[in-house]
Design an enzyme around this catalytic site. Structure first.
Site, PDB file in Angstrom:
ATOM      1  N   ASP A   1     -28.135  32.767 -17.145  1.00  0.00           N
ATOM      2  CA  ASP A   1     -28.542  34.153 -16.882  1.00  0.00           C
ATOM      3  C   ASP A   1     -29.419  34.721 -17.997  1.00  0.00           C
ATOM      4  O   ASP A   1     -28.991  35.574 -18.775  1.00  0.00           O
ATOM      5  CB  ASP A   1     -27.289  35.015 -16.672  1.00  0.00           C
TER       6      ASP A   1
ATOM      7  N   ASP B   1     -27.964  39.227 -23.044  1.00  0.00           N
ATOM      8  CA  ASP B   1     -26.888  39.582 -22.112  1.00  0.00           C
ATOM      9  C   ASP B   1     -25.787  38.535 -22.167  1.00  0.00           C
ATOM     10  O   ASP B   1     -25.206  38.160 -21.159  1.00  0.00           O
ATOM     11  CB  ASP B   1     -27.448  39.720 -20.694  1.00  0.00           C
TER      12      ASP B   1
HETATM   13  N1  LIG Z   1     -26.674  26.662 -12.894  1.00  0.00           N
HETATM   14  C1  LIG Z   1     -25.552  27.165 -12.390  1.00  0.00           C
HETATM   15  N2  LIG Z   1     -24.510  26.348 -12.099  1.00  0.00           N
HETATM   16  C2  LIG Z   1     -23.368  26.857 -11.570  1.00  0.00           C
HETATM   17  N3  LIG Z   1     -23.172  28.142 -11.300  1.00  0.00           N
HETATM   18  C3  LIG Z   1     -24.161  29.009 -11.562  1.00  0.00           C
HETATM   19  C4  LIG Z   1     -25.407  28.574 -12.137  1.00  0.00           C
HETATM   20  N4  LIG Z   1     -26.205  29.638 -12.281  1.00  0.00           N
HETATM   21  C5  LIG Z   1     -25.510  30.690 -11.841  1.00  0.00           C
HETATM   22  N5  LIG Z   1     -24.277  30.333 -11.406  1.00  0.00           N
HETATM   23  C6  LIG Z   1     -23.233  31.220 -10.843  1.00  0.00           C
HETATM   24  O1  LIG Z   1     -23.852  32.339 -10.269  1.00  0.00           O
HETATM   25  C7  LIG Z   1     -23.445  33.538 -10.914  1.00  0.00           C
HETATM   26  C8  LIG Z   1     -24.639  34.484 -11.037  1.00  0.00           C
HETATM   27  O2  LIG Z   1     -25.676  33.879 -11.801  1.00  0.00           O
HETATM   28  P1  LIG Z   1     -26.393  34.625 -12.994  1.00  0.00           P
HETATM   29  O3  LIG Z   1     -27.493  33.746 -13.459  1.00  0.00           O
HETATM   30  O4  LIG Z   1     -25.384  35.048 -13.986  1.00  0.00           O
HETATM   31  O5  LIG Z   1     -27.070  35.875 -12.268  1.00  0.00           O
HETATM   32  P2  LIG Z   1     -26.713  37.421 -12.222  1.00  0.00           P
HETATM   33  O6  LIG Z   1     -25.507  37.671 -13.098  1.00  0.00           O
HETATM   34  O7  LIG Z   1     -27.942  38.104 -12.717  1.00  0.00           O
HETATM   35  O8  LIG Z   1     -26.445  37.703 -10.781  1.00  0.00           O
HETATM   36  C9  LIG Z   1     -22.884  33.094 -12.239  1.00  0.00           C
HETATM   37  O9  LIG Z   1     -21.889  33.958 -12.726  1.00  0.00           O
HETATM   38  C10 LIG Z   1     -22.302  31.741 -11.920  1.00  0.00           C
HETATM   39  O10 LIG Z   1     -21.012  31.876 -11.383  1.00  0.00           O
HETATM   40 MG   LIG Z   2     -24.754  36.881 -14.746  1.00  0.00          MG
END
Ligand SMILES: Nc1ncnc2c1ncn2[C@@H]1O[C@H](COP(=O)(O)OP(=O)(O)O)[C@@H](O)[C@H]1O
Ligand SMILES: [Mg+2]
Length: 295
Positions: free
Chosen positions: A185, A168
């Site tokens: 992600d 993804d």
């Molecule tokens: N380790 C991290 N540090 C900073 N921001 C994060 C981190 N993990 C996630 N995020 C923020 O949270 C959002 C959602 O996380 P993500 O892992 O992409 O989950 P999903 O898209 O499945 O909801 C990301 O787009 C980013 O903006």
């Molecule tokens: Mg995401």
């Protein structure tokens, strides 16, 4: 802020000192900025079983190792127990992938803990203490686009060498930290060797990167890294040091396909010619009448 219910156990255990603010709430998880001692971290809370989408789970799960055969049977049956196990395997897959990739030197947030369906990891910041933007949120200079694209291809190669395809990867799942891109992600990361869709996913991931960075440096859109790295991977010759060209000569059989098409066309022309030549003798060649007419 008030501690969300799902984070209470981690606060009680002293893993989190304070929940500062929500960062993002998506289909599958809610992400929070938390304080652990004097460090800011990121807590990813997975939605509970039953509330999440399982639509794509089967394709992604294929090839993923399950703890024992009872779990595997339950997952195959899709029983309530199986569903819970599948959910757990799915969530753990992100944690497992993060640990494996961090170990392999891939630029991902450092994972710290996975407790009660909550992943605690490094908070990626922009160097000034603010949360890092996603690639989608930034405009790039063409030179930076080229540099980051090359870096991402290198990271994708490292992931493949560690046996995983992100699955993804897009401008929404890459953050831009002070040292460059950081990949996030990963719950859908697939086993490169055991999953029939691995190459298709790799090609999509690589294509997404070419399309995104290609907005700023158009020549990147024409690169062909996926097939090149996959061919090396399958030959057991891929290493993080592999020098890729971004070009890929289609193998012999693709060239043969053209030859086959030429032959088919030639055969059709020949058939037409023969049919035309046969026209006057139609009577002779007419098929016999069906049995019910031969009385
Ligand atoms: N380790 C991290 N540090 C900073 N921001 C994060 C981190 N993990 C996630 N995020 C923020 O949270 C959002 C959602 O996380 P993500 O892992 O992409 O989950 P999903 O898209 O499945 O909801 C990301 O787009 C980013 O903006
Ligand atoms: Mg995401």
């Amino acid at each position: 802020m008030k501690t969300p219910k799902r984070l209470e156990p981690l606060v009680d255990d002293g893993l989190i000192d304070e929940v500062l603010r929500p960062l993002m709430s998506g289909k599958e998880a809610a992400v929070f900025v938390v304080r652990c001692g004097d460090e800011l971290r990121c807590a990813k809370v997975y939605k509970e079983a039953g509330r999440r989408s399982f639509k794509h789970a089967v394709a992604y799960q294929e090839g993923r190792k399950v703890r024992n055969s009872r779990d595997a049977r339950a997952m195959a049956r899709g029983s309530k127990y199986g569903r819970r196990e599948q959910e757990e395997a799915w969530q753990n897959a992100e944690v497992a992938a993060l640990f494996r990739l961090a170990q392999a030197g891939v630029r991902v947030p450092k994972p710290y803990d996975y407790v009660d369906g909550v992943l605690l990891m490094e908070l990626v910041t922009d160097g000034e203490g603010d949360v890092a933007p996603r690639l989608n949120d930034v405009e790039l200079h063409p030179d930076d686009a080229r540099e980051f694209h090359a870096f991402m291809i290198g990271e994708i190669v490292k992931m493949l060498c560690a046996g995983l395809v992100h699955g993804d990867l897009s401008e929404f799942n890459v953050l831009l930290g002070p040292d460059g891109p950081v990949i996030i992600d990963l719950p859908q990361a697939v086993d490169a060797a055991g999953n029939n869709h691995a190459f298709a996913m790799l090609e999509r991931d690589v294509g997404n990167m070419a399309a995104y960075f290609g907005q700023f440096a158009p020549e990147l859109r024409y690169t062909r890294y996926a097939k090149e790295m996959w061919a090396l991977y399958q030959a057991g010759e891929l290493s993080p040091e592999a020098e890729l060209t971004g070009q890929f000569a289609e193998p012999e059989d693709a060239a043969d396909l053209e030859a086959v098409m030429r032959e088919i066309k030639a055969a059709l022309v020949e058939q037409e010619r023969r049919e035309a030549a046969r026209e006057p003798q139609d009577d002779r060649d007419e098929p016999p009448p069906p049995p019910w007419m031969q009385q």
